[in-house]
Design an enzyme around this catalytic site. Structure first.
Site, PDB file in Angstrom:
ATOM      1  N   ARG A   1       0.860  -1.176   0.000  1.00  0.00           N
ATOM      2  CA  ARG A   1       0.000   0.000   0.000  1.00  0.00           C
ATOM      3  C   ARG A   1       0.897   1.227   0.000  1.00  0.00           C
ATOM      4  NH1 ARG A   1      -2.786   3.054   4.843  1.00  0.00           N
ATOM      5  NH2 ARG A   1      -4.063   4.459   3.608  1.00  0.00           N
TER       6      ARG A   1
ATOM      7  N   HIS B   1      -8.207   6.911   0.084  1.00  0.00           N
ATOM      8  CA  HIS B   1      -9.113   5.756   0.239  1.00  0.00           C
ATOM      9  C   HIS B   1      -9.501   5.169  -1.122  1.00  0.00           C
ATOM     10  CE1 HIS B   1     -10.707   7.581   4.267  1.00  0.00           C
ATOM     11  NE2 HIS B   1      -9.728   6.724   4.519  1.00  0.00           N
TER      12      HIS B   1
END
Ligand code: AMP
Length: 406
Positions: free
Chosen positions: A98, A187
């Site tokens: 990530r 997000h």
């Protein structure tokens, strides 16, 4: 896809400044084989908590001086003969990371090479708290397993499709050119995951859907997703813009900031702390950033807790209205993340009096938590769904896709 892809096991890493979360997926069935977290990296009392899907949790407390040591510990436990889930590291085909900020460089996930590392380092300025630990995680993996392909999956990439008039701010254009000041959004992995799930659940091609996805956790953002593409989102240059959150102010008049700096004589750090850590639901309620505590206290008559709930729901509702307008309609409203998945009270409050937009929830169906569910009435024009997010699976899928083509 190659033959080996069928057996692919993928390690997903989410590396923060002092913690590192991991999951291993078997991509044949997308099942999690193990997950865990290394806490307090570089601090006293560091530990690794490892949970294999078959078997019991195992905790190791030891000195973990940096991210390289943390990754080494993770790899050791994954191949440990008692607690591990693989016989040797050869079984791991690739690693997916990530990465918070891809800036304007990445419209999707990428295989990490020297050029990508260079771009990540150039984007540190945009995410000084998040990108450095993400980079440390990648560098540690590279050092220990130089032969393994690594893939970067960006929180910002899904929002790459926003039109310029949506992402540009109304400030002199040269500041965009000089410092890349614009809305990026975050997000993205979560918004993409839930919108794709919504399309699958409703058995309707994503290209035909107008979706608003509400990622309501400690950090919270909405995205307007038209035909599968993000066309606007509530977080901005940083995650501070948009909704009021657990500890972040969200949208306020920017003049409040200079006013307070003058009145309180704050430094840059104190100002950032005020906006990011002391505001939002915590600042308003004065008791907690956690909506479980806030709901509990509001139920006992705590006035400012009720105000925090009312304000949060009100701001989400305003964004829903504005995203309905920019998409010229709405087919699906999705709730996800801690609060969105679990709080029937908050979902009900947000959806109350939205019949004019075709949104009607069934209060019995709404009484659900942490599972995929449709909570709209049979006559509601807009389908309202609860979909637990799964950013790790999304990272594993992207990694699988990229590595299978190598
Ligand atoms: P996340 O950042 O997605 O992990 O979400 C964490 C937040 O979700 C917590 O701070 C709570 O505010 C909220 N949350 C989780 N479970 C519940 C619940 N059952 N009721 C209300 N809020 C919840």
């Amino acid at each position: 896809m190659g033959v080996r892809s069928k057996k692919m096991k993928i390690l997903v890493i989410n590396s923060g400044s002092s913690s590192l979360k991991y999951q291993v997926f078997d991509m044949e069935n997308e099942k999690v084989l193990a997950k865990g977290v290394v806490d307090r990296i570089g601090l006293e009392g560091a530990s690794l908590c490892h949970s294999p899907s078959k078997g019991s949790r195992h905790i190791i407390t030891t000195e973990i001086k940096d991210h390289e040591k943390a990754i080494q510990l993770v790899l050791d436990i994954l191949s440990d003969k008692d607690h591990g889930i693989i016989k040797s590291l050869d079984e791991l085909e690739a690693i997916g990371h990530r990465v918070v900020h891809g800036g304007e460089d990445f419209s999707g996930s990428v295989l990490i090479n020297e050029e990508v590392m260079e771009a990540l380092k150039n984007n540190i300025e945009l995410a000084p708290l998040h990108n450095p630990p993400n980079i440390m995680g990648i560098e540690a993996c590279k050092k220990i397993m130089p032969e393994k392909p690594q893939v970067g999956v960006f929180d910002t990439a899904f929002h790459y499709t926003m039109p310029e008039y949506a992402y540009i701010y109304g400030i002199p254009y040269e500041y965009y050119q000089k410092y890349k000041i614009r809305k990026y959004g975050f997000h993205g992995t979560s918004h993409q995951y839930v919108s794709e799930r919504a399309s699958a659940i409703l058995n309707t091609p994503i290209e035909e859907l107008k979706i608003i996805s509400c990622h309501l956790g400690n950090g919270a953002s909405l995205a307007a997703i038209k035909g599968g593409k993000s066309i606007d989102t509530s977080m901005g240059f940083t995650p501070l813009e948009g909704l009021m959150m657990g500890t972040r102010s969200g949208d306020i008049d920017p003049a409040v900031v200079s006013f307070l700096i003058e009145k309180e004589n704050w430094t840059k750090e104190e100002t950032n702390e005020f906006l990011n850590k002391r505001s939002g639901a915590l600042g308003l309620s004065g008791i907690s950033s956690d909506f479980r505590d806030i709901q509990d206290q509001a139920g006992k008559g705590h006035v400012r807790s009720q105000l925090a709930i009312d304000r949060f729901a009100y701001v989400v509702k305003k964004y829903i209205g504005s995203y309905f307008a920019i998409m010229n309609g709405l087919d699906v409203l999705v709730f996800t993340a801690g609060l969105g998945e679990n709080s029937s009270v908050m979902r009900a409050k947000i959806c109350q009096d939205l019949e004019a937009l075709g949104i009607e929830i069934d209060y019995d169906k709404n009484f659900t938590r942490a599972i995929e569910a449709e909570i709209s009435t049979n006559t509601s024009k807009v389908k309202v769904l609860v979909i637990p997010t799964n950013e790790e699976l999304m990272i594993a899928r992207d990694t699988y896709k990229i590595v299978s083509k190598l």
